[in-house]
Design an enzyme around this catalytic site. Structure first.
Site, PDB file in Angstrom:
ATOM      1  CG  ASN A   9     -49.023  -6.179 -23.150  1.00  0.00           C
ATOM      2  OD1 ASN A   9     -48.045  -5.843 -22.481  1.00  0.00           O
ATOM      3  ND2 ASN A   9     -49.480  -5.461 -24.171  1.00  0.00           N
ATOM      4  CD1 TRP A  10     -49.213  -8.921 -17.082  1.00  0.00           C
ATOM      5  CD2 TRP A  10     -47.522  -8.975 -15.615  1.00  0.00           C
ATOM      6  NE1 TRP A  10     -49.293 -10.103 -16.391  1.00  0.00           N
ATOM      7  CE2 TRP A  10     -48.271 -10.164 -15.475  1.00  0.00           C
ATOM      8  CE3 TRP A  10     -46.409  -8.795 -14.799  1.00  0.00           C
ATOM      9  CZ2 TRP A  10     -47.937 -11.163 -14.558  1.00  0.00           C
ATOM     10  CZ3 TRP A  10     -46.074  -9.785 -13.884  1.00  0.00           C
ATOM     11  CH2 TRP A  10     -46.831 -10.957 -13.761  1.00  0.00           C
ATOM     12  CE  LYS A  11     -51.695  -3.001 -22.879  1.00  0.00           C
ATOM     13  NZ  LYS A  11     -52.775  -2.244 -23.477  1.00  0.00           N
ATOM     14  CG  HIS A  95     -48.952  -3.426 -28.021  1.00  0.00           C
ATOM     15  ND1 HIS A  95     -49.582  -2.221 -27.828  1.00  0.00           N
ATOM     16  CD2 HIS A  95     -49.742  -4.370 -27.468  1.00  0.00           C
ATOM     17  CE1 HIS A  95     -50.718  -2.433 -27.175  1.00  0.00           C
ATOM     18  NE2 HIS A  95     -50.844  -3.731 -26.940  1.00  0.00           N
ATOM     19  CD  GLU A  97     -50.736   0.142 -25.314  1.00  0.00           C
ATOM     20  OE1 GLU A  97     -49.787  -0.356 -24.677  1.00  0.00           O
ATOM     21  OE2 GLU A  97     -51.929  -0.131 -25.074  1.00  0.00           O
ATOM     22  CD  GLU A 167     -53.327  -6.670 -28.833  1.00  0.00           C
ATOM     23  OE1 GLU A 167     -53.748  -7.130 -27.762  1.00  0.00           O
ATOM     24  OE2 GLU A 167     -52.370  -5.886 -28.919  1.00  0.00           O
ATOM     25  N   GLY A 173     -57.967  -1.353 -24.240  1.00  0.00           N
ATOM     26  CA  GLY A 173     -58.082  -0.533 -23.034  1.00  0.00           C
ATOM     27  C   GLY A 173     -59.315   0.347 -22.996  1.00  0.00           C
ATOM     28  CB  SER A 213     -61.788  -4.603 -24.052  1.00  0.00           C
ATOM     29  OG  SER A 213     -61.297  -3.275 -24.028  1.00  0.00           O
ATOM     30  N   GLY A 234     -54.487  -7.205 -21.788  1.00  0.00           N
ATOM     31  CA  GLY A 234     -53.834  -6.162 -20.997  1.00  0.00           C
ATOM     32  C   GLY A 234     -54.449  -6.081 -19.610  1.00  0.00           C
ATOM     33  N   GLY A 235     -55.423  -5.193 -19.462  1.00  0.00           N
ATOM     34  CA  GLY A 235     -56.018  -4.893 -18.156  1.00  0.00           C
ATOM     35  C   GLY A 235     -56.369  -6.114 -17.318  1.00  0.00           C
TER      36      GLY A 235
HETATM   37  P1  PGA Z   1     -56.532  -4.567 -23.010  1.00  0.00           P
HETATM   38  O1  PGA Z   1     -55.107  -4.540 -23.763  1.00  0.00           O
HETATM   39  O2  PGA Z   1     -56.853  -6.016 -22.725  1.00  0.00           O
HETATM   40  O3  PGA Z   1     -56.312  -3.766 -21.747  1.00  0.00           O
HETATM   41  O4  PGA Z   1     -57.516  -3.948 -23.926  1.00  0.00           O
HETATM   42  C1  PGA Z   1     -54.788  -5.503 -24.730  1.00  0.00           C
HETATM   43  C2  PGA Z   1     -53.423  -5.225 -25.309  1.00  0.00           C
HETATM   44  O5  PGA Z   1     -53.065  -4.065 -25.505  1.00  0.00           O
HETATM   45  O6  PGA Z   1     -52.643  -6.164 -25.592  1.00  0.00           O
END
Ligand code: PGA
Length: 252
Positions: A9-11, A95, A97, A167, A173, A213, A234-235
């Site tokens: 997930n490149w956000k 998601h 967020e 998640e 994050g 994470s 994500g990251g």
């Molecule tokens: P993260 O994000 O790996 O940076 O914790 C995961 C996500 O939000 O899908």
């Protein structure tokens, strides 16, 4: 058996040129890697350009969101059909967020699930509790509400195209991953919910990814858990080297 999936997930990151550089690197290194379903989710503006770079590779394209209408007066939104037209096979839905920052509700998320499936796209439904909910012993209730709300009115047949991502919000994050045991406990609970809502076959066949994470140092332990079928990342999905290591996780 459930085929593992590693999804990036490149956000809200990367210009079109940067996105294509990363997807081209991944394409080169993972050109013949078929053991795991590999999915990447760039921002909308990069989708078609990235699609061209992963053509004829096993890497699949996902969008990070969609709107539950085909077309019409919905300024600023993108429909599942349009995402399919852009080359997507998957869409991330609900998601945390978006639940938190844009106040998306389970019923709105459910509409997106239904429209996504109708368009022939595969949704990745995200669920997860906040730290406060976990500390107040509300985790199981929250997960049950999100699963029941998000998957309402779907049929057992439609479930074969659905992927779930657990998640925990406190792990996204933050560098704080759930322990292997905490993640397994939640995944097994979610699988039980699927059995109650649908059938034992659906519960057994549905892939449940862990997200929060995930990195090269913890992926192997997570992937060794019985009910963890992959990761939504994500990251660590923003660097080719790290993401490739996740895709090539070591089997227990
Ligand atoms: P993260 O994000 O790996 O940076 O914790 C995961 C996500 O939000 O899908």
């Amino acid at each position: 058996m459930r085929k593992p999936m590693i999804a990036g997930n490149w956000k809200l990151n990367k210009t079109i040129a940067e996105a294509c550089e990363l997807s081209s690197d991944l394409s080169k290194c993972l050109a013949n890697f078929e053991e795991v379903d590999i999915v990447i989710a760039p921002v909308f503006t990069s989708l078609t350009a990235v699609a061209a770079t992963i053509k004829n590779t096993p890497i699949k394209l996902a969008a990070q969101n969609c709107y539950p209408e085909e077309s019409g007066a919905f300024t600023g939104e993108v429909s599942p059909l349009m995402l399919k037209d852009a080359g997507c096979e998957y869409v991330i839905i609900g998601h945390s967020e978006r639940r938190q920052l844009l106040e998306e509700t389970d019923s709105f998320i459910n509409q997106k699930m239904i429209k996504t499936l109708e368009a022939g796209l595969k949704p990745i439904l995200c669920i997860g509790e906040t730290l406060q909910e976990r500390e107040n012993d509300e985790m199981l209730n929250v997960l049950a509400t999100q699963i029941k709300g998000g998957l309402a009115n779907l049929s057992a047949t439609q479930m074969s195209d659905v992927v779930i991502a657990y998640e925990p919000v406190w792990a996204i994050g933050t560098g704080k991953t759930a322990t292997d045991e905490q993640a397994q406990e939640a995944h097994s609970f979610i699988r039980g919910l699927l059995q109650g809502m649908f059938t034992q076959e659906v519960a057994f066949a549905t892939r449940i990814l862990y997200g929060g994470s995930v990195k090269p140092t913890n992926v192997d332990g997570l992937m060794a858990q019985a009910d963890i079928d992959g990761a939504l990342v994500g990251g660590a999905s923003l660097k080719a080297e790290d993401f490739i290591r996740l895709v090539r996780f070591e089997k227990a």
